[in-house]
Motif scaffolding. Structure first.
Motif, PDB file in Angstrom:
ATOM      1  N   LEU A   1      12.347  11.134 -14.528  1.00 18.05           N
ATOM      2  CA  LEU A   1      12.387   9.747 -14.062  1.00 18.05           C
ATOM      3  C   LEU A   1      13.712   9.421 -13.369  1.00 18.05           C
ATOM      4  O   LEU A   1      14.212   8.305 -13.452  1.00 18.05           O
ATOM      5  N   THR A   2      14.272  10.434 -12.671  1.00 16.71           N
ATOM      6  CA  THR A   2      15.554  10.231 -11.996  1.00 16.71           C
ATOM      7  C   THR A   2      15.428  10.215 -10.480  1.00 16.71           C
ATOM      8  O   THR A   2      16.386   9.918  -9.790  1.00 16.71           O
ATOM      9  N   HIS A   3      14.247  10.574  -9.957  1.00 15.36           N
ATOM     10  CA  HIS A   3      14.074  10.613  -8.503  1.00 15.36           C
ATOM     11  C   HIS A   3      12.730  10.005  -8.141  1.00 15.36           C
ATOM     12  O   HIS A   3      11.709  10.320  -8.741  1.00 15.36           O
ATOM     13  N   LEU A   4      12.737   9.131  -7.155  1.00 20.16           N
ATOM     14  CA  LEU A   4      11.541   8.443  -6.696  1.00 20.16           C
ATOM     15  C   LEU A   4      11.381   8.693  -5.204  1.00 20.16           C
ATOM     16  O   LEU A   4      12.336   8.560  -4.442  1.00 20.16           O
ATOM     17  N   HIS A   5      10.173   9.103  -4.799  1.00 27.22           N
ATOM     18  CA  HIS A   5       9.885   9.296  -3.381  1.00 27.22           C
ATOM     19  C   HIS A   5       8.729   8.371  -3.019  1.00 27.22           C
ATOM     20  O   HIS A   5       7.671   8.407  -3.634  1.00 27.22           O
ATOM     21  N   ARG A   6       8.920   7.528  -2.028  1.00 29.89           N
ATOM     22  CA  ARG A   6       7.940   6.523  -1.638  1.00 29.89           C
ATOM     23  C   ARG A   6       7.265   6.920  -0.327  1.00 29.89           C
ATOM     24  O   ARG A   6       7.927   7.293   0.639  1.00 29.89           O
ATOM     25  N   VAL A   7       5.947   6.846  -0.304  1.00 23.17           N
ATOM     26  CA  VAL A   7       5.174   7.093   0.906  1.00 23.17           C
ATOM     27  C   VAL A   7       4.420   5.805   1.225  1.00 23.17           C
ATOM     28  O   VAL A   7       3.648   5.305   0.411  1.00 23.17           O
ATOM     29  N   VAL A   8       4.661   5.246   2.412  1.00 23.79           N
ATOM     30  CA  VAL A   8       4.026   4.003   2.820  1.00 23.79           C
ATOM     31  C   VAL A   8       2.710   4.329   3.525  1.00 23.79           C
ATOM     32  O   VAL A   8       2.698   4.971   4.572  1.00 23.79           O
TER      33      VAL A   8
ATOM     34  N   GLY B  75       0.821  -1.203   0.000  1.00 32.38           N
ATOM     35  CA  GLY B  75       0.000   0.000   0.000  1.00 32.38           C
ATOM     36  C   GLY B  75       0.848   1.242   0.000  1.00 32.38           C
ATOM     37  O   GLY B  75       0.879   1.984   0.981  1.00 32.38           O
ATOM     38  N   ASP B  76       1.557   1.482  -1.094  1.00 36.79           N
ATOM     39  CA  ASP B  76       2.474   2.606  -1.216  1.00 36.79           C
ATOM     40  C   ASP B  76       2.014   3.561  -2.305  1.00 36.79           C
ATOM     41  O   ASP B  76       1.333   3.172  -3.248  1.00 36.79           O
ATOM     42  N   VAL B  77       2.423   4.815  -2.158  1.00 36.68           N
ATOM     43  CA  VAL B  77       2.249   5.810  -3.205  1.00 36.68           C
ATOM     44  C   VAL B  77       3.641   6.272  -3.601  1.00 36.68           C
ATOM     45  O   VAL B  77       4.486   6.519  -2.742  1.00 36.68           O
ATOM     46  N   PHE B  78       3.895   6.361  -4.912  1.00 35.78           N
ATOM     47  CA  PHE B  78       5.198   6.782  -5.407  1.00 35.78           C
ATOM     48  C   PHE B  78       5.071   8.095  -6.152  1.00 35.78           C
ATOM     49  O   PHE B  78       4.181   8.271  -6.981  1.00 35.78           O
ATOM     50  N   PHE B  79       5.988   9.033  -5.857  1.00 36.39           N
ATOM     51  CA  PHE B  79       6.091  10.292  -6.578  1.00 36.39           C
ATOM     52  C   PHE B  79       7.386  10.237  -7.383  1.00 36.39           C
ATOM     53  O   PHE B  79       8.449  10.024  -6.824  1.00 36.39           O
ATOM     54  N   ILE B  80       7.263  10.447  -8.707  1.00 35.38           N
ATOM     55  CA  ILE B  80       8.420  10.351  -9.602  1.00 35.38           C
ATOM     56  C   ILE B  80       8.527  11.664 -10.363  1.00 35.38           C
ATOM     57  O   ILE B  80       7.539  12.173 -10.884  1.00 35.38           O
ATOM     58  N   ASN B  81       9.767  12.217 -10.448  1.00 28.18           N
ATOM     59  CA  ASN B  81       9.939  13.473 -11.175  1.00 28.18           C
ATOM     60  C   ASN B  81       9.835  13.240 -12.681  1.00 28.18           C
ATOM     61  O   ASN B  81       9.857  12.107 -13.165  1.00 28.18           O
ATOM     62  N   GLU B  82       9.713  14.345 -13.445  1.00 33.46           N
ATOM     63  CA  GLU B  82       9.524  14.258 -14.888  1.00 33.46           C
ATOM     64  C   GLU B  82      10.671  13.553 -15.605  1.00 33.46           C
ATOM     65  O   GLU B  82      10.461  12.884 -16.606  1.00 33.46           O
TER      66      GLU B  82
END
Length: 183
Positions: free
Chosen positions: A11-18, A2-9
């Motif tokens: 596609l070089t940075h990924l931020h995961r929110v659990v 049950g995660d949400v991922f934020f990815i920059n345009e």
């Protein structure tokens, strides 16, 4: 999971929110309104439809909307019919057109608490103490301001003809801008 991922345009940075250590198993309409997100170990209620307010002619605004800029704690809406200052009142948001605003502004560059440069459709204008005044006679079709990342007193102005640079020390003058790129 049950995660949400934020990815920059790029596609070089990924931020995961659990949200939940388990899996997202579905979305369902809630009888009382909204949506239920069912996760393996949690149940989220998401209010839907979310309350929306459309800002338009009933709020004293007209034209095509270009951008919303914050300056001195106020919000300024730039439209094809001029620049408006937002005001929160008892009946919600209202906008007041700044005196002297007659041309379509594309961008606003705050210089201090009382003055900001305004890139109108053909020329530069100055917002001073809440009033828009003509600033340059030259037709340069300004489109946007960008502060230098390396020099605090330098700003760039994108125009239909190229890029101009200005030194902001001692106040900017219409003739202090020199072409960097373009004609």
């Amino acid at each position: 999971a049950g995660d949400v991922f934020f990815i920059n345009e790029q596609l070089t940075h990924l931020h995961r929110v659990v949200l939940d250590p388990g899996f997202l198993t579905g979305f369902h309409l809630n009888r009382g309104g909204g949506v239920l997100a069912v996760l393996q170990g949690s149940l989220y209620h998401i209010g839907w439809p979310a309350p929306w307010t459309v800002i338009g002619s009933e709020h004293n605004v007209s034209g095509n909307y270009y951008s919303l800029i914050e300056w001195n704690g106020d919000q300024y809406l730039l439209t094809s019919s001029g620049i408006y200052r937002g005001e929160d009142g008892d009946s919600g948001a209202r906008f007041t057109r700044l005196p002297g605003s007659t041309d379509a502004p594309f961008h606003l560059l705050p210089l201090d608490n009382k003055r900001a440069l305004l890139a109108e459709s053909k020329r530069l204008a100055m917002v001073e103490n809440g009033v828009v005044k003509p600033y340059s006679k030259d037709i340069i079709y300004p489109r946007g301001f960008f502060r230098s990342a390396h020099h605090a007193n330098r700003a760039f102005l994108a125009t239909a003809f190229g890029l101009r640079m200005s030194d902001l020390r001692g106040g900017i003058t219409p003739h202090s801008a020199r072409d960097v790129v373009g004609h």
